[in-house]
Scaffold this motif. Structure first.
Motif, PDB file in Angstrom:
ATOM      1  N   LYS A 378      65.936  41.142  27.058  1.00  0.00           N
ATOM      2  CA  LYS A 378      66.157  39.808  27.597  1.00  0.00           C
ATOM      3  C   LYS A 378      66.052  39.834  29.120  1.00  0.00           C
ATOM      4  O   LYS A 378      66.209  40.883  29.751  1.00  0.00           O
ATOM      5  N   ASN A 379      65.817  38.672  29.697  1.00  0.00           N
ATOM      6  CA  ASN A 379      65.727  38.574  31.155  1.00  0.00           C
ATOM      7  C   ASN A 379      66.982  39.095  31.831  1.00  0.00           C
ATOM      8  O   ASN A 379      66.917  39.795  32.846  1.00  0.00           O
ATOM      9  N   GLU A 380      68.134  38.757  31.289  1.00  0.00           N
ATOM     10  CA  GLU A 380      69.389  39.133  31.939  1.00  0.00           C
ATOM     11  C   GLU A 380      69.666  40.632  31.838  1.00  0.00           C
ATOM     12  O   GLU A 380      70.524  41.153  32.540  1.00  0.00           O
ATOM     13  N   ASP A 381      68.943  41.325  30.944  1.00  0.00           N
ATOM     14  CA  ASP A 381      69.138  42.771  30.774  1.00  0.00           C
ATOM     15  C   ASP A 381      68.010  43.581  31.402  1.00  0.00           C
ATOM     16  O   ASP A 381      67.915  44.783  31.164  1.00  0.00           O
ATOM     17  N   ALA A 382      67.163  42.934  32.206  1.00  0.00           N
ATOM     18  CA  ALA A 382      65.963  43.601  32.709  1.00  0.00           C
ATOM     19  C   ALA A 382      66.243  44.554  33.866  1.00  0.00           C
ATOM     20  O   ALA A 382      65.409  45.396  34.191  1.00  0.00           O
ATOM     21  N   PHE A 383      67.407  44.437  34.518  1.00  0.00           N
ATOM     22  CA  PHE A 383      67.720  45.252  35.690  1.00  0.00           C
ATOM     23  C   PHE A 383      68.761  46.306  35.331  1.00  0.00           C
ATOM     24  O   PHE A 383      69.670  46.053  34.539  1.00  0.00           O
ATOM     25  N   THR A 384      68.658  47.463  35.952  1.00  0.00           N
ATOM     26  CA  THR A 384      69.682  48.490  35.730  1.00  0.00           C
ATOM     27  C   THR A 384      70.978  48.121  36.440  1.00  0.00           C
ATOM     28  O   THR A 384      72.066  48.482  35.993  1.00  0.00           O
ATOM     29  N   THR A 385      70.876  47.428  37.558  1.00  0.00           N
ATOM     30  CA  THR A 385      72.043  46.882  38.253  1.00  0.00           C
ATOM     31  C   THR A 385      71.809  45.390  38.408  1.00  0.00           C
ATOM     32  O   THR A 385      70.833  44.968  39.032  1.00  0.00           O
ATOM     33  N   ALA A 386      72.695  44.577  37.850  1.00  0.00           N
ATOM     34  CA  ALA A 386      72.458  43.135  37.766  1.00  0.00           C
ATOM     35  C   ALA A 386      72.458  42.487  39.146  1.00  0.00           C
ATOM     36  O   ALA A 386      73.434  42.592  39.889  1.00  0.00           O
ATOM     37  N   PRO A 387      71.361  41.768  39.510  1.00  0.00           N
ATOM     38  CA  PRO A 387      71.344  41.006  40.758  1.00  0.00           C
ATOM     39  C   PRO A 387      72.068  39.676  40.568  1.00  0.00           C
ATOM     40  O   PRO A 387      72.556  39.355  39.478  1.00  0.00           O
ATOM     41  N   ILE A 537      63.154  59.594  20.393  1.00  0.00           N
ATOM     42  CA  ILE A 537      64.144  60.078  21.362  1.00  0.00           C
ATOM     43  C   ILE A 537      64.612  58.926  22.239  1.00  0.00           C
ATOM     44  O   ILE A 537      65.795  58.815  22.584  1.00  0.00           O
ATOM     45  N   GLY A 538      63.681  58.030  22.592  1.00  0.00           N
ATOM     46  CA  GLY A 538      64.072  56.846  23.339  1.00  0.00           C
ATOM     47  C   GLY A 538      65.083  56.011  22.581  1.00  0.00           C
ATOM     48  O   GLY A 538      66.061  55.509  23.145  1.00  0.00           O
ATOM     49  N   GLY A 539      64.860  55.855  21.260  1.00  0.00           N
ATOM     50  CA  GLY A 539      65.801  55.099  20.448  1.00  0.00           C
ATOM     51  C   GLY A 539      67.176  55.723  20.417  1.00  0.00           C
ATOM     52  O   GLY A 539      68.193  55.018  20.311  1.00  0.00           O
ATOM     53  N   LEU A 540      67.248  57.049  20.517  1.00  0.00           N
ATOM     54  CA  LEU A 540      68.536  57.735  20.514  1.00  0.00           C
ATOM     55  C   LEU A 540      69.225  57.690  21.875  1.00  0.00           C
ATOM     56  O   LEU A 540      70.442  57.911  21.953  1.00  0.00           O
ATOM     57  N   LEU A 541      68.447  57.419  22.938  1.00  0.00           N
ATOM     58  CA  LEU A 541      69.011  57.451  24.291  1.00  0.00           C
ATOM     59  C   LEU A 541      69.233  56.073  24.895  1.00  0.00           C
ATOM     60  O   LEU A 541      70.220  55.866  25.620  1.00  0.00           O
ATOM     61  N   PHE A 542      68.329  55.122  24.649  1.00  0.00           N
ATOM     62  CA  PHE A 542      68.372  53.842  25.363  1.00  0.00           C
ATOM     63  C   PHE A 542      69.715  53.141  25.207  1.00  0.00           C
ATOM     64  O   PHE A 542      70.352  52.777  26.192  1.00  0.00           O
ATOM     65  N   GLY A 543      70.121  52.907  23.977  1.00  0.00           N
ATOM     66  CA  GLY A 543      71.371  52.186  23.752  1.00  0.00           C
ATOM     67  C   GLY A 543      72.595  53.054  23.873  1.00  0.00           C
ATOM     68  O   GLY A 543      73.477  52.803  24.714  1.00  0.00           O
ATOM     69  N   PRO A 544      72.713  54.122  23.049  1.00  0.00           N
ATOM     70  CA  PRO A 544      73.945  54.921  23.045  1.00  0.00           C
ATOM     71  C   PRO A 544      74.267  55.602  24.367  1.00  0.00           C
ATOM     72  O   PRO A 544      75.426  55.654  24.772  1.00  0.00           O
ATOM     73  N   LEU A 546      72.287  55.320  27.627  1.00  0.00           N
ATOM     74  CA  LEU A 546      71.984  54.589  28.856  1.00  0.00           C
ATOM     75  C   LEU A 546      72.516  53.162  28.849  1.00  0.00           C
ATOM     76  O   LEU A 546      72.522  52.510  29.897  1.00  0.00           O
ATOM     77  N   GLY A 547      72.941  52.680  27.708  1.00  0.00           N
ATOM     78  CA  GLY A 547      73.531  51.349  27.641  1.00  0.00           C
ATOM     79  C   GLY A 547      72.533  50.212  27.745  1.00  0.00           C
ATOM     80  O   GLY A 547      72.921  49.074  28.039  1.00  0.00           O
ATOM     81  N   PHE A 548      71.246  50.461  27.495  1.00  0.00           N
ATOM     82  CA  PHE A 548      70.250  49.389  27.552  1.00  0.00           C
ATOM     83  C   PHE A 548      70.420  48.480  26.335  1.00  0.00           C
ATOM     84  O   PHE A 548      70.605  48.947  25.217  1.00  0.00           O
ATOM     85  N   ARG A 549      70.293  47.192  26.566  1.00  0.00           N
ATOM     86  CA  ARG A 549      70.490  46.223  25.491  1.00  0.00           C
ATOM     87  C   ARG A 549      69.180  45.724  24.889  1.00  0.00           C
ATOM     88  O   ARG A 549      69.197  44.836  24.033  1.00  0.00           O
ATOM     89  N   GLU A 627      62.482  52.913  30.894  1.00  0.00           N
ATOM     90  CA  GLU A 627      62.101  53.218  29.512  1.00  0.00           C
ATOM     91  C   GLU A 627      60.713  53.838  29.438  1.00  0.00           C
ATOM     92  O   GLU A 627      60.505  54.830  28.724  1.00  0.00           O
ATOM     93  N   LEU A 628      59.767  53.280  30.179  1.00  0.00           N
ATOM     94  CA  LEU A 628      58.406  53.817  30.161  1.00  0.00           C
ATOM     95  C   LEU A 628      58.383  55.237  30.715  1.00  0.00           C
ATOM     96  O   LEU A 628      57.757  56.133  30.129  1.00  0.00           O
ATOM     97  N   GLY A 629      59.055  55.459  31.838  1.00  0.00           N
ATOM     98  CA  GLY A 629      59.074  56.787  32.435  1.00  0.00           C
ATOM     99  C   GLY A 629      59.722  57.816  31.534  1.00  0.00           C
ATOM    100  O   GLY A 629      59.232  58.943  31.392  1.00  0.00           O
ATOM    101  N   LEU A 630      60.829  57.438  30.878  1.00  0.00           N
ATOM    102  CA  LEU A 630      61.536  58.391  30.025  1.00  0.00           C
ATOM    103  C   LEU A 630      60.703  58.771  28.809  1.00  0.00           C
ATOM    104  O   LEU A 630      60.581  59.957  28.476  1.00  0.00           O
TER     105      LEU A 630
END
Length: 686
Positions: A378-387, A537-544, A546-549, A627-630
């Protein structure tokens, strides 16, 4: 004389390319709508809005909030600030206060269509609104909405160029110093990659001016990483072969000619494969993906040209002393030692079928992690630190639970605007509909959904609006949430088109290069397995972890293209050497093990460099880049240290001569039928 002429030519290229390269950042297009195809509903809405009086509106939401409840003074302060904004800017309508039921928040919709609404004017408008709105004493004032989000996104991309370049250079420099252990040699590939990056930026600017290709901050960043990553890979292979030839040939110039003859075909084939795979993105419907194809291909080809012309010229001009203190003296022999890749090859040779089966099971198990990838980002989840634009929308979500706080934009032919308005009001999930501007034969409507932004409820409302309005009335439905829907839908369609094209093009190039069907199929299956495992591996790391939504909808396609193209790149190094050994008279097992021993060190060094350069994206403030880099970094490491070394070698050992079917090498022993002695090769050391 030739090295000096090459150096002079590159100096001229730099003089011409420098001014053009500096203009590339000015033509970046980083609005969400810029990523979408021309056929998308939301793109059509943006085009119509551009044609309306004042151009496309910059839509903002100003949010005032106090935890304990707004006071009368708070409301008066908010109203005064909104009044000042209305007096100093040309707004589409007078903003009205919309208080929350709990009394803690009030929001104002502010939209401007003042003349000169280009990107700079939009940014200036957002900045001015933020300067005017001010809280204090427990009252917070935040500016959100699509316009603010686009401004914050543009700000992030504009700030990436410098940090991304510096971090990439630093990472590559450290790795080259560790690999070469020389005070000078490491600097040359880095310098040449920098020259190639400047030339690539100038070429991309020319492509944009000539053909209008979409240049985004993401595509420019990925291009820089490819130039340094792929370019350094080619440099490692060339320098390793040059070091070998210097031990056989007294003159550096002649040694370099021999080195280019020896490794040039592999470098050309690998870079050509990467470029061909990337150019398949031209078939994508998504503007950002279609633009990234030629941009990334230009980066790879620029790196290739620089590494096979400028780097050899510099190495020849500096002579053997460039390798100091480990100078390869004429007539000397490299240290004979049993290295890591010799041990790996021996272990694979003992039970190749078991190693192959175990590796396949491991990759398959890792690929299952892809089932745990979070939904669309989502747009609101696009940043690692929310502006501020994101925190404002988060405040709205808490204060107006389950309510629409972001308009859905509908544009309708003016002659049918009244019918469209009436139909929209009766559409399931619609809360309110307001008329906006008219002009150029179109009328603008703003629809508020009952559901919160970017939820299944709002998505259902947008789809219902499109089903009821598009075909019957010729209207288009857009806005920020609609853009995300179009992005996900188009990305899904693109995968069905681009993925087969990439596989077919890569397979055809490998068949032509290796004169076989089995070996190319083996390499392609291997890189597809790596892609699946990396996504898992991304699926195992992104949410659990890194906290990506959410997951960027474009991630599966872009990661596939890069991992397949770059993975086959390393496969070419290995299989080309294996074929060379087979043609020289080696038995299949000896050829496979010799190929691993002679190319293993170069492939490992190249893989580490490429993975490290893509891992630079992990430090960036955008979730899509992280996500792309990882995924690519993990995939390259899997490919380098598991698939290329163990699985491809084990498969080659298990298949024997059949790996070259139906080519000549599969049918009979090479002339003489000799079995060569397998020793570590000078090129095993980069």
């Amino acid at each position: 004389m030739l090295p000096w002429a090459v150096l002079a030519l590159w100096l001229a290229v730099l003089a011409l390319a420098g001014p053009l390269a500096g203009r590339l950042a000015d033509v970046q297009q980083n609005r969400a709508v810029d990523y979408l195809p021309a056929s998308a509903d939301s793109t059509q809405v943006a085009k119509v809005q551009d044609a309306l009086p004042g151009g496309e509106a910059t839509e903002l939401v100003v949010v005032y909030h106090r935890d304990g409840g707004l006071t009368g003074a708070d409301r008066a302060r908010a109203q005064a600030q909104i009044g000042e904004i209305a007096r100093t800017h040309r707004l589409t309508a007078t903003p009205t206060a919309v208080p929350s039921k709990d009394g803690t928040t009030v929001m104002y919709a502010v939209a401007s269509t003042q003349p000169g609404q280009d990107d700079d004017a939009r940014t200036a408008f957002v900045d001015d609104v933020r300067n005017v709105t001010d809280g204090g004493g427990g009252l917070t004032a935040e500016v959100g909405g699509a316009g603010a989000l686009n401004t914050d996104m543009k700000g992030v991309y504009s700030s990436l160029d410098g940090p991304l370049l510096y971090t990439t250079v630093a990472v590559v420099a450290v790795l080259l110093i560790l690999i070469y252990r020389s005070p000078l040699l490491w600097l040359l590939p880095l310098l040449v990659a920098g020259v190639a990056d400047g030339a690539a930026m100038a070429a991309v600017y020319g492509l944009h001016q000539a053909f209008g290709i979409t240049v985004t901050g993401q595509s420019q960043g990925v291009m820089t990483i490819l130039v340094f990553g792929a370019g350094t890979d080619y440099a490692l292979l060339l320098v390793a072969r040059y070091r070998e030839e210097l031990r056989r040939i007294p003159r550096p110039y002649e040694a370099m000619r021999a080195a280019l003859r020896g490794c040039g075909p592999a470098i050309l084939a690998s870079s050509g494969t990467v470029a061909a795979g990337l150019l398949c993105l031209l078939a994508a419907d998504l503007n950002s993906s279609r633009g990234m194809g030629p941009i990334a291909a230009v980066g790879v080809l620029s790196a290739l040209v620089a590494m096979v012309t400028l780097l050899p010229a510099l190495l020849v001009l500096l002579g053997r002393r460039v390798f100091w203190p480990l100078v390869p003296a004429y007539g000397s022999r490299p240290p004979q030692r049993r290295g890591l890749f010799a041990a790996m090859g021996t272990s694979a040779a003992r039970r190749p079928a078991a190693v192959l089966a175990g590796g396949a099971v491991l990759l398959g198990a890792l690929a299952l992690g892809a089932l745990h990838l979070p939904g669309s980002l989502k747009n609101e989840d696009a940043f690692t630190t929310a502006p501020e634009s994101v925190t404002a929308m988060q405040t709205l979500a808490r204060a107006y639970p389950g309510s629409g706080t972001q308009p859905i934009t509908v544009v309708a032919p003016t002659g049918r605007a009244a019918e469209v308005l009436a139909k929209a009001r009766t559409t399931s999930g619609v809360a309110t509909v307001e008329r906006g501007r008219s002009g150029a034969g179109w009328t603008e409507l703003f629809v508020t959904a009952e559901a919160a932004p970017e939820t299944p409820g709002e998505t259902a409302t947008i789809k219902a609006l499109r089903a009821g309005l598009d075909s019957r009335f010729g209207a288009y439905v857009g806005g920020a949430s609609a853009q995300q829907i179009d992005l996900a839908d188009t990305s899904s369609r693109d995968r069905w088109i681009v993925v087969p094209l990439v596989l077919l093009s890569v397979l055809l190039i490998l068949v032509a290069l290796l004169r076989s069907l089995v070996a190319p199929l083996l390499l392609v299956v291997a890189v597809v397995a790596v892609w699946g495992a990396a996504l898992g591996i991304g699926g195992l790391l992104f949410g659990p972890l890194l906290g990506f939504r959410g997951t960027d909808p474009v991630l599966p396609l872009l990661s596939f293209v890069f991992l397949v193209a770059l993975g086959v790149d390393y496969g070419i190094f290995l299989m080309h050497r294996m074929r060379e050994e087979s043609r020289s008279g080696a038995e299949p097992a000896a050829a496979a093990l010799t190929a691993l021993r002679t190319t293993g060190g170069v492939i490992a060094s190249a893989g580490l460099v490429l993975a490290a350069t893509f891992s630079v994206l992990i430090t960036m403030p955008l979730v899509s880049l992280v996500e792309l880099g990882l995924v690519i970094a993990v995939g390259v490491l899997l490919d380098t240290f598991l698939v290329r070394t163990y699985l491809v070698t084990s498969a080659s050992l298990a298949l024997g001569r059949r790996v070259w079917w139906p080519g000549r090498l599969s049918r009979a022993h090479p002339a003489g039928g000799a079995t060569i002695e397998v020793l570590p090769h000078p090129a095993s050391r980069p």
